[in-house]
Design an enzyme around this catalytic site. Structure first.
Site, PDB file in Angstrom:
ATOM      1  N   SER A 220       0.852  -1.199   0.000  1.00  0.00           N
ATOM      2  CA  SER A 220       0.000   0.000   0.000  1.00  0.00           C
ATOM      3  C   SER A 220       0.888   1.249   0.000  1.00  0.00           C
ATOM      4  O   SER A 220       1.811   1.342  -0.833  1.00  0.00           O
ATOM      5  CB  SER A 220      -0.930  -0.062   1.218  1.00  0.00           C
ATOM      6  OG  SER A 220      -1.870   0.968   1.195  1.00  0.00           O
TER       7      SER A 220
ATOM      8  N   ASP B 247      -9.626  -3.756  -6.043  1.00  0.00           N
ATOM      9  CA  ASP B 247      -9.042  -2.611  -5.322  1.00  0.00           C
ATOM     10  C   ASP B 247      -9.425  -1.323  -6.039  1.00  0.00           C
ATOM     11  O   ASP B 247      -8.999  -1.086  -7.168  1.00  0.00           O
ATOM     12  CB  ASP B 247      -7.515  -2.783  -5.277  1.00  0.00           C
ATOM     13  CG  ASP B 247      -6.819  -1.777  -4.351  1.00  0.00           C
ATOM     14  OD1 ASP B 247      -7.414  -0.727  -4.048  1.00  0.00           O
ATOM     15  OD2 ASP B 247      -5.688  -2.063  -3.943  1.00  0.00           O
TER      16      ASP B 247
ATOM     17  N   ARG C 172     -11.757   7.309   9.205  1.00  0.00           N
ATOM     18  CA  ARG C 172     -11.472   5.881   9.261  1.00  0.00           C
ATOM     19  C   ARG C 172     -12.539   5.069   8.529  1.00  0.00           C
ATOM     20  O   ARG C 172     -12.242   4.133   7.802  1.00  0.00           O
ATOM     21  CB  ARG C 172     -11.367   5.419  10.715  1.00  0.00           C
ATOM     22  CG  ARG C 172     -11.028   3.943  10.864  1.00  0.00           C
ATOM     23  CD  ARG C 172      -9.723   3.600  10.170  1.00  0.00           C
ATOM     24  NE  ARG C 172      -9.258   2.251  10.479  1.00  0.00           N
ATOM     25  CZ  ARG C 172      -8.179   1.700   9.941  1.00  0.00           C
ATOM     26  NH1 ARG C 172      -7.452   2.372   9.062  1.00  0.00           N
ATOM     27  NH2 ARG C 172      -7.815   0.481  10.261  1.00  0.00           N
TER      28      ARG C 172
ATOM     29  N   HIS D  91      -8.669  -3.581  -1.609  1.00  0.00           N
ATOM     30  CA  HIS D  91      -7.309  -3.176  -1.260  1.00  0.00           C
ATOM     31  C   HIS D  91      -6.753  -3.965  -0.071  1.00  0.00           C
ATOM     32  O   HIS D  91      -5.565  -4.258  -0.008  1.00  0.00           O
ATOM     33  CB  HIS D  91      -7.289  -1.676  -0.948  1.00  0.00           C
ATOM     34  CG  HIS D  91      -5.928  -1.165  -0.592  1.00  0.00           C
ATOM     35  ND1 HIS D  91      -4.879  -1.191  -1.486  1.00  0.00           N
ATOM     36  CD2 HIS D  91      -5.428  -0.662   0.561  1.00  0.00           C
ATOM     37  CE1 HIS D  91      -3.796  -0.693  -0.897  1.00  0.00           C
ATOM     38  NE2 HIS D  91      -4.103  -0.371   0.342  1.00  0.00           N
ATOM     39  N   ASP D  92      -7.606  -4.286   0.886  1.00  0.00           N
ATOM     40  CA  ASP D  92      -7.154  -5.000   2.088  1.00  0.00           C
ATOM     41  C   ASP D  92      -6.835  -6.469   1.839  1.00  0.00           C
ATOM     42  O   ASP D  92      -6.450  -7.179   2.782  1.00  0.00           O
ATOM     43  CB  ASP D  92      -8.229  -4.923   3.177  1.00  0.00           C
ATOM     44  CG  ASP D  92      -8.002  -3.735   4.111  1.00  0.00           C
ATOM     45  OD1 ASP D  92      -7.011  -3.005   3.905  1.00  0.00           O
ATOM     46  OD2 ASP D  92      -8.801  -3.556   5.034  1.00  0.00           O
TER      47      ASP D  92
END
Lengths: 368, 368
Positions: free
Chosen positions: A146, A314, A215, A347-348
């Protein structure tokens, strides 16, 4: 009881920053796993995303699970029986490294917004200094995930010959406008929170709302719609999980999931550090080193072999950007493996789809 | 000088709401274009997305451009020489219809949060009542865009026989968790703004920050990363466009674009109305009418022909949901045309990629 496994490296003082200014008496925190070989040729450095600490995996000093626990350890994909693994906390992050929450030795007060402008090149230079201090001239492998993948590109470009092989995970050669827009909005949620107070918050007056919104927006963009369709669908919260006195309060499991993520985050990451690292991500652009061309910038990087991994779901670091990195490193003369995964986690995925990431990373490292 | 072309239809009083409660003396605003035929068989109703008004196009009374100006008019895809076009402002929206900002006749004060819970079924019922009041028993065509597409599904399901043909544009048979997460975060940004004050804001104390964040998040998800790569790339703002006194202020054009959108929106849409309509979108689920099955819910809708349009770059109402609608209407016996576009503009494509949408909609209507 968990002990702190962090070690600290004092950066050269003054430590000059890319965009001007310098730090005095600065340090970076790091942790290690495995043993450095006598030839000092088995070092593997991990550069992290925006929020993780140097505690990538458990170790003797700190047996609590790290953020990449399933990936790092004896016999795992990043095999600590073979590699001397180092994970450096980014300069500017509040997990042990010098950051806006640190005391400025010149004033005896926290830097806050007087911290110099931070670029990922500074993160890379600090990590490189820490690695050099361990007597390591060349990394066997540099892994960047990332934001850490962008720092890794800077590391290789600014320190030619310092890296033999590279693993690029879910990253980008430059921030694209969609990612900039998301991060800009996250920063805005924090800085428009009256409690942020131009960076002069304290525990009693803390930009909790801004950090929570930032967040949640992060988590939304780190995952993928596809995964959530299977995971949450339209499942409602149970009556006892709901607070019906709150107007427009949460009703769906996905809302409570986001709230849980936010609550775990807001008080554990310094808001100013978040702002600095977030902006550094927007600024990063390898094309600065290639007269405006991403490919020309990447072409200046010299590694023998590289593995580039990306995920089709992503939305923050799209697959197309992984392809750019793979093409650029190949054009620069590296033998490149490009792995495009269909993991539904977005993405994670590198933190969640351990099976596929282990196979790719373990396979690449095993063939070295 | 621009005049108001709005007309108003007083809803039956009391007007019962799906989730309980009722409205007294409520009304909906609408505008029309073209002429109703003697047989009253050429009426085309447009149900809108969350924020547009009933002013879908210019007309004699109000020559200012409407939100779908390029689509509606003499000789255009929705040809007002042939169709009697009606656009109804959603119940709960503050563009002339009764909404949380309206005066509650029982108290003489604005409803604010005492407005009854709003569902898209209520929006549909209010629109149907307005159409009936014009002496129209059956619409020649019902067009629903975005949120209005969900209202349209409710309209057809709750009023069998009231619609001959249907055009479904960039919508969904139910809200999926990604869309719920985005809208929940938008609502949270508003309700956590101290100026929202549980809905009791006024012009001097107004949740500007919350509305701005909500709108920017909306714009981010209404467009697509692909479009922005071409449109904004990493272009910086000129020095005179920047405010360097603002820490972490805007530097990139994409940030200033979002700011412009937000500034145009925050004071022109009532925050409580936004919250009510946003939550109504999350609640909508056609599977409620099909014992938990989307397909069974859609199968209860009877229309002769339908056109279903979606866009591959829409992350809020993904193409897969348009396919579900097309399949469901077909299984219900309609002759369905399904058009999947590759417009780069994301969810907003129906407002921007007029060429492709005109071709699909104009073609469908021309063949009726």
């Amino acid at each position: 009881m968990s002990h702190d496994a962090r070690r600290y490296f004092s950066l050269p003082s003054p430590f000059p920053m890319k965009r001007g200014g310098e730090l005095h008496g600065a340090r970076v925190a790091f942790e290690t796993w495995g043993a450095l070989s006598d030839a000092r040729d088995n070092a593997l450095l991990i550069l992290t995303g925006l929020s993780p600490s140097a505690h990538a995996a458990s170790n003797e000093q700190d047996p609590s699970p790290g953020w990449w626990e399933a990936m790092i350890g004896p016999g795992k994909a990043i095999d600590t029986d073979r590699w001397f693994v180092i994970c450096v906390n980014s300069l500017g992050s509040d997990k042990g490294s010098t950051c806006p929450a640190s005391i400025d030795p010149a004033t005896g007060e926290p830097y806050r917004l007087s911290f110099p402008e931070l670029a990922l090149e500074d993160v890379a230079n600090a990590a490189h200094a820490a690695v050099s201090s361990l007597g390591i001239e060349q990394l066997a492998c540099l892994v960047g995930c990332s934001m850490g993948g962008m720092s890794a590109l800077a590391y290789m470009l600014l320190h030619p010959g310092s890296v033999r092989t590279h693993i690029s995970v879910d990253t980008a050669p430059q921030a694209q406008p969609f990612a900039i827009a998301i991060r800009s909005l996250q920063r805005e949620a924090i800085r428009l929170d009256p409690q942020w107070n131009n960076g002069r918050y304290d525990d009693a007056h803390y930009p909790e709302t801004g950090m929570s919104i930032a967040r949640k927006l992060g988590v939304i963009t780190y995952r993928s719609a596809m995964e959530w369709n299977g995971r949450f669908a339209r499942i409602r919260l149970d009556a006892e999980q709901r607070d019906d006195d709150v107007p427009f309060g949460f009703e769906f499991q996905v809302e409570s999931y986001l709230e849980g993520h936010a609550q775990r985050f807001v008080r554990t990451f310094d808001p100013n550090s978040y702002l600095y690292l977030s902006r550094a991500s927007d600024w990063f652009d390898i094309s600065e080193y290639g007269e405006g061309s991403i490919q020309a910038g990447l072409k200046r990087i010299r590694v023998e072999q590289a593995l580039v991994i990306g995920v089709s779901t992503d939305i923050l670091f799209p697959l197309e950007q992984q392809e750019q990195i793979a093409e650029g490193l190949e054009a620069a003369g590296a033998a490149v493996e490009f792995v495009a995964l269909d993991s539904p986690q977005g993405h994670d995925a590198f933190l969640v789809d351990i099976e596929n990431y282990s196979r790719a990373i373990g396979g690449f490292l095993g063939r070295l």
